[in-house]
Scaffold this motif. Structure first.
Motif, short mmCIF file in Angstrom:
data_model
loop_
_atom_site.label_atom_id
_atom_site.label_comp_id
_atom_site.label_asym_id
_atom_site.label_seq_id
_atom_site.Cartn_x
_atom_site.Cartn_y
_atom_site.Cartn_z
N LYS A 1 -5.10 14.19 -2.88
CA LYS A 1 -4.66 13.78 -1.55
C LYS A 1 -3.54 12.76 -1.70
O LYS A 1 -3.71 11.73 -2.33
CB LYS A 1 -5.83 13.17 -0.76
CG LYS A 1 -5.45 12.61 0.61
CD LYS A 1 -6.64 11.91 1.24
CE LYS A 1 -6.28 11.26 2.57
NZ LYS A 1 -7.40 10.50 3.14
N GLN A 2 -2.40 13.06 -1.08
CA GLN A 2 -1.31 12.10 -1.04
C GLN A 2 -1.57 11.14 0.11
O GLN A 2 -1.85 11.55 1.23
CB GLN A 2 0.02 12.81 -0.82
CG GLN A 2 1.22 11.87 -0.79
CD GLN A 2 2.51 12.61 -0.48
OE1 GLN A 2 2.53 13.83 -0.43
NE2 GLN A 2 3.57 11.86 -0.26
N PHE B 1 3.49 8.27 2.46
CA PHE B 1 4.41 9.31 2.91
C PHE B 1 5.82 8.82 3.19
O PHE B 1 6.73 9.61 3.32
CB PHE B 1 3.86 9.96 4.19
CG PHE B 1 2.49 10.53 4.04
CD1 PHE B 1 1.37 9.76 4.31
CD2 PHE B 1 2.32 11.84 3.62
CE1 PHE B 1 0.10 10.28 4.17
CE2 PHE B 1 1.04 12.37 3.48
CZ PHE B 1 -0.07 11.59 3.76
N HIS C 1 0.25 19.67 -10.72
CA HIS C 1 0.98 18.58 -10.09
C HIS C 1 2.42 19.02 -9.85
O HIS C 1 3.01 19.72 -10.69
CB HIS C 1 1.00 17.35 -11.01
CG HIS C 1 -0.33 16.67 -11.13
ND1 HIS C 1 -0.64 15.50 -10.49
CD2 HIS C 1 -1.44 17.01 -11.83
CE1 HIS C 1 -1.86 15.12 -10.79
NE2 HIS C 1 -2.38 16.03 -11.61
N THR D 1 7.23 12.38 -5.53
CA THR D 1 7.02 13.36 -4.48
C THR D 1 8.22 13.30 -3.54
O THR D 1 8.49 12.25 -2.95
CB THR D 1 5.73 13.07 -3.69
OG1 THR D 1 4.64 12.89 -4.59
CG2 THR D 1 5.42 14.21 -2.73
N GLN E 1 5.05 8.14 -4.96
CA GLN E 1 4.02 8.05 -3.94
C GLN E 1 2.65 7.89 -4.57
O GLN E 1 2.46 8.17 -5.76
CB GLN E 1 4.05 9.32 -3.07
CG GLN E 1 5.38 9.61 -2.41
CD GLN E 1 5.73 8.61 -1.33
OE1 GLN E 1 4.87 8.06 -0.67
NE2 GLN E 1 7.02 8.35 -1.14
N TRP F 1 -1.32 8.83 -4.87
CA TRP F 1 -2.24 9.94 -4.72
C TRP F 1 -3.63 9.51 -5.13
O TRP F 1 -3.80 8.59 -5.93
CB TRP F 1 -1.81 11.13 -5.59
CG TRP F 1 -0.54 11.79 -5.17
CD1 TRP F 1 0.73 11.29 -5.24
CD2 TRP F 1 -0.41 13.11 -4.64
NE1 TRP F 1 1.65 12.21 -4.77
CE2 TRP F 1 0.97 13.35 -4.41
CE3 TRP F 1 -1.32 14.13 -4.36
CZ2 TRP F 1 1.45 14.54 -3.90
CZ3 TRP F 1 -0.85 15.33 -3.84
CH2 TRP F 1 0.52 15.54 -3.61
#
Length: 407
Positions: free
Chosen positions: A2-3, A6, A371, A395, A400, A402
């Motif tokens: 889960k990222q 954002f 990934h 990302t 980012q 994760w």
């Protein structure tokens, strides 16, 4: 996977203690890279909702980064660069300090005094990578010295120190860059510019990790009989009470114009590994990693090459003895690592995936598969409840954060 961040900017996790005690938030800074210290905010993100809080915002041209979290309280410690930097005093290894943010209040961790005679309990330069002890009482850090840097940068040897809650410390000098601190800060390692080849002497102490609440392990650079740098593992036993923290040994705690600040009386570093004769001697510096004890303080983990040249995890008792090779992978471990809070596993990057290994058998389990880009080697950090692990990866052109579940 889960990222959880954002925004179109970078997010940088520190190598340990990045989760809040309730396992709901991750603290980070916004440096564009680990080596570029230009971030202005310390923030945290809620791993469930994605909500972002700004914990601290720097002003007057200062920059901040490398935040870690108190193990039991909503308290954060991080590096703070100089305010109103100029050509003569700007961000550098020996020009930075620790700052604590707690309930909206901000305090300086360490005092600095660069005017002789110096002040016991104050530093004479920059502290960095601040980490609370498991009980939250003390803060470890690495250190560089302004006074010796001004004499000769080669004398400014990196060391390891501890801030203890026995301040405040208020220097009496008149230099505009001096400041008071709320903690009593001392070095606990001992370095020398020219280590005797083949001896236990070191010219650099770094990448420390707590071993319980009263010991600190770190990497020290020894010199082989052939003149080669060999990083070995060292440990120090820390003072037990305020009086012992403030008792000087043969050299003043605060140092002298031509000497580094010195550890308190009775604090002597002890070498744990002796690898000069190995096929691949020494702990590795690539990937960069910090030595880490299990929560039970019975085993210290570190990275070293096996006889085939593969970077593996090794374990050793804080009392010494022969290191035990834990992993037997066919390719290098690619990152810093951390223990699972149970002490039963360790997490790291292997084969460009997030992996964890059994702390008894070394058996590896992969937690992620595909990934978009390889995970960053800077930080693999378990949540305090043990249910999740966090890391960074590029990302859409930005670093980012994760997370994934551990089981």
């Amino acid at each position: 996977m889960k990222q959880i961040t954002f925004a179109s900017r970078h997010h940088q996790l520190t190598n340990t203690n990045t989760w809040t005690p309730d396992s709901r938030w991750l603290a980070y800074d916004v440096r564009p890279s680990g080596a570029s210290f230009t971030g202005e905010t310390i923030e945290r993100v809620n791993v469930n909702s994605g909500e972002v809080d700004v914990i601290y915002r720097a002003t007057h041209g200062a920059h901040v980064g490398v935040v870690t979290v108190h193990p039991a309280e909503d308290k954060y410690v991080f590096i703070h660069g100089p305010e109103n930097p100029d050509a003569g005093w700007h961000y550098d290894f020996h020009h930075r300090q620790g700052v604590i943010a707690h309930n909206g209040q901000v305090s300086r961790l360490d005092a600095m005094d660069i005017t002789a005679p110096y002040t016991a309990g104050a530093l004479r330069g920059g502290s960095h990578v601040h980490v609370f002890s498991p009980d939250g009482q003390y803060v470890s850090f690495t250190y560089n010295d302004h006074v010796l840097h001004e004499r000769d940068p080669k004398l400014d040897l990196r060391n390891v120190g501890v801030a203890a809650p026995y301040g405040p410390v208020t220097p009496q000098g008149a230099h505009p860059r001096e400041y008071a601190g709320t903690f009593w800060s001392v070095l606990v390692s001992h370095t020398t510019p020219m280590p005797q080849p083949g001896s236990d002497e070191i010219n650099r102490a770094y990448e420390e990790g707590w071993v319980g609440n009263d010991r600190l392990a770190f990497i020290g650079d020894t010199v082989s009989v052939h003149g080669d740098k060999v990083p070995e593992l060292f440990i120090v036993d820390l003072p037990k009470n305020e009086q012992d923290w403030k008792r000087a040994g043969d050299t003043p705690l605060q140092g002298m114009p031509d000497t580094m600040p010195a550890p308190p009386a009775g604090v002597a570093q002890r070498r744990l590994t002796f690898t000069h004769q190995k096929v691949f001697p020494g702990l590795v510096n690539v990937p960069r990693h910090w030595v880490r004890s299990n929560p039970q303080a019975t085993q210290i983990a570190f990275l070293m090459r096996d006889d085939n040249g593969i970077v593996q995890l090794w374990l050793i008792s804080p009392e010494g003895g022969e290191p035990r090779q834990l992993t037997r992978n066919e390719s290098d471990i690619q990152s810093a690592f951390n223990w699972h809070p149970s002490g039963n596993m360790l997490g790291f990057v292997l084969e460009n995936r997030i992996a964890q290994c059994d702390a008894a058998t070394g058996e590896v389990t992969f937690l992620t598969s595909d990934h978009g880009n390889p995970p960053s080697g800077d930080a693999i950090v378990f949540s305090p409840d043990g249910d999740r692990v966090a890391w960074m990866e590029e990302t859409a052109g930005f670093r980012q954060i994760w997370i994934t579940e551990t089981a």
